[in-house]
Design a protein around this motif. Structure first.
Motif, PDB file in Angstrom:
ATOM      1  N   ILE A 247      -1.956   3.548 -15.369  1.00 23.86           N
ATOM      2  CA  ILE A 247      -1.009   4.492 -14.769  1.00 23.86           C
ATOM      3  C   ILE A 247      -1.052   4.410 -13.249  1.00 23.86           C
ATOM      4  O   ILE A 247      -0.022   4.392 -12.565  1.00 23.86           O
ATOM      5  CB  ILE A 247      -1.309   5.925 -15.250  1.00 23.86           C
ATOM      6  N   THR A 248      -2.269   4.343 -12.691  1.00 19.63           N
ATOM      7  CA  THR A 248      -2.411   4.238 -11.240  1.00 19.63           C
ATOM      8  C   THR A 248      -1.783   2.963 -10.713  1.00 19.63           C
ATOM      9  O   THR A 248      -1.105   2.968  -9.677  1.00 19.63           O
ATOM     10  CB  THR A 248      -3.900   4.291 -10.860  1.00 19.63           C
ATOM     11  N   GLU A 249      -1.979   1.850 -11.410  1.00 15.66           N
ATOM     12  CA  GLU A 249      -1.400   0.578 -10.975  1.00 15.66           C
ATOM     13  C   GLU A 249       0.118   0.605 -11.036  1.00 15.66           C
ATOM     14  O   GLU A 249       0.795   0.060 -10.150  1.00 15.66           O
ATOM     15  CB  GLU A 249      -1.941  -0.558 -11.837  1.00 15.66           C
ATOM     16  N   VAL A 250       0.673   1.254 -12.057  1.00 16.10           N
ATOM     17  CA  VAL A 250       2.132   1.338 -12.166  1.00 16.10           C
ATOM     18  C   VAL A 250       2.701   2.155 -11.015  1.00 16.10           C
ATOM     19  O   VAL A 250       3.686   1.760 -10.370  1.00 16.10           O
ATOM     20  CB  VAL A 250       2.529   1.946 -13.525  1.00 16.10           C
ATOM     21  N   LEU A 251       2.096   3.300 -10.724  1.00 12.38           N
ATOM     22  CA  LEU A 251       2.581   4.138  -9.622  1.00 12.38           C
ATOM     23  C   LEU A 251       2.442   3.431  -8.282  1.00 12.38           C
ATOM     24  O   LEU A 251       3.294   3.564  -7.396  1.00 12.38           O
ATOM     25  CB  LEU A 251       1.812   5.462  -9.603  1.00 12.38           C
ATOM     26  N   GLU A 252       1.372   2.661  -8.126  1.00 12.14           N
ATOM     27  CA  GLU A 252       1.164   1.930  -6.875  1.00 12.14           C
ATOM     28  C   GLU A 252       2.190   0.813  -6.719  1.00 12.14           C
ATOM     29  O   GLU A 252       2.733   0.592  -5.626  1.00 12.14           O
ATOM     30  CB  GLU A 252      -0.252   1.342  -6.845  1.00 12.14           C
ATOM     31  N   SER A 253       2.487   0.094  -7.805  1.00 12.68           N
ATOM     32  CA  SER A 253       3.431  -1.014  -7.720  1.00 12.68           C
ATOM     33  C   SER A 253       4.872  -0.535  -7.526  1.00 12.68           C
ATOM     34  O   SER A 253       5.684  -1.237  -6.918  1.00 12.68           O
ATOM     35  CB  SER A 253       3.339  -1.880  -8.986  1.00 12.68           C
ATOM     36  N   LYS A 254       5.189   0.644  -8.036  1.00  5.15           N
ATOM     37  CA  LYS A 254       6.545   1.180  -7.932  1.00  5.15           C
ATOM     38  C   LYS A 254       6.645   2.261  -6.858  1.00  5.15           C
ATOM     39  O   LYS A 254       7.566   3.081  -6.887  1.00  5.15           O
ATOM     40  CB  LYS A 254       6.986   1.756  -9.282  1.00  5.15           C
ATOM     41  N   LYS A 255       5.735   2.243  -5.910  1.00  4.08           N
ATOM     42  CA  LYS A 255       5.692   3.307  -4.902  1.00  4.08           C
ATOM     43  C   LYS A 255       6.961   3.337  -4.061  1.00  4.08           C
ATOM     44  O   LYS A 255       7.530   4.414  -3.812  1.00  4.08           O
ATOM     45  CB  LYS A 255       4.467   3.110  -4.007  1.00  4.08           C
TER      46      LYS A 255
END
Length: 213
Positions: free
Chosen positions: A23-31
């Motif tokens: 979840i953290t990686e998804v939010l970071e990549s789509k920031k």
């Protein structure tokens, strides 16, 4: 707050750390996309509040008393909550409210679609890595280089890695280094390698045997 943390420990929240990391990686990549969608929503919210004030101020001066008094109405309408404590009563205000309601459905769908697409991309990438590893019999190895490791100060091309073992990346602090042949290994580097055989299949010197994490 401390009691909530203790409850998390009770339910063994650490067992779901990998999923939370996704979840953290998804939010970071789509920031960037998420910030853009939030900016669009805020702009539409302020614009709709100003328009509703100009349409409803004369009919409801005690509710729409200034240009920004409709912020609460625009937030509840755009986010599809619609509490009903503030609502338009003029014909033009009602028509504008219907329009904002339709736009609100689309505004909520934008960040939802971005996050959903990020999850699909992330799980597809993880699935492809897993399938490639199982089909090609690939093992991934992470080596933390610390003193007095013989790799320190050596170039990648002079490490003398066994056949079939390649360096995929080097993590140096917060930087990812592309493993070119003239790159020298420094203390504290994390060297990520992949191989088509298990680590135990290699005849390495004990001091140079990579440690599998």
């Amino acid at each position: 707050m401390l009691r909530v943390i203790r409850i998390f420990r009770l339910f063994r929240i650490n067992a779901y750390y990998d999923s939370m990391n996704v979840i953290t990686e998804v939010l970071e990549s789509k920031k960037q996309q998420l910030l853009s969608s939030v900016f669009i929503i805020l702009t539409l919210m302020i614009s709709s509040s100003l328009c509703m004030y100009s349409l409803e101020h004369e009919a409801q001066p005690e509710i729409f008393s200034n240009a920004f008094s409709g912020i609460w109405w625009s937030a509840s309408t755009l986010l599809t909550v619609g509490y009903g404590d503030i609502y338009p009563i003029t014909p033009l205000g009602k028509v504008f409210g219907i329009l904002i309601t339709f736009l609100g459905v689309g505004m909520v769908a934008i960040p939802t679609g971005i996050i959903s697409a990020g999850f699909v991309e992330q799980y597809t990438r993880l699935k492809n890595i897993g399938e490639y590893g199982s089909e090609q019999d690939v093992s991934f190895i992470s080596v933390k280089v610390t003193a007095p490791d013989p790799w320190i100060g050596s170039e990648i091309r002079s490490l003398g890695l066994p056949r079939g073992m390649l360096i995929a990346a080097i993590h140096r602090g917060k930087e990812a280094v592309i493993p070119r042949g003239n790159i020298r290994i420094r203390p504290g580097d994390s060297v990520f390698m992949y191989t088509r055989r298990r680590v135990g299949d290699y005849d390495l010197v004990p001091e140079e045997r990579p440690k599998e994490n």
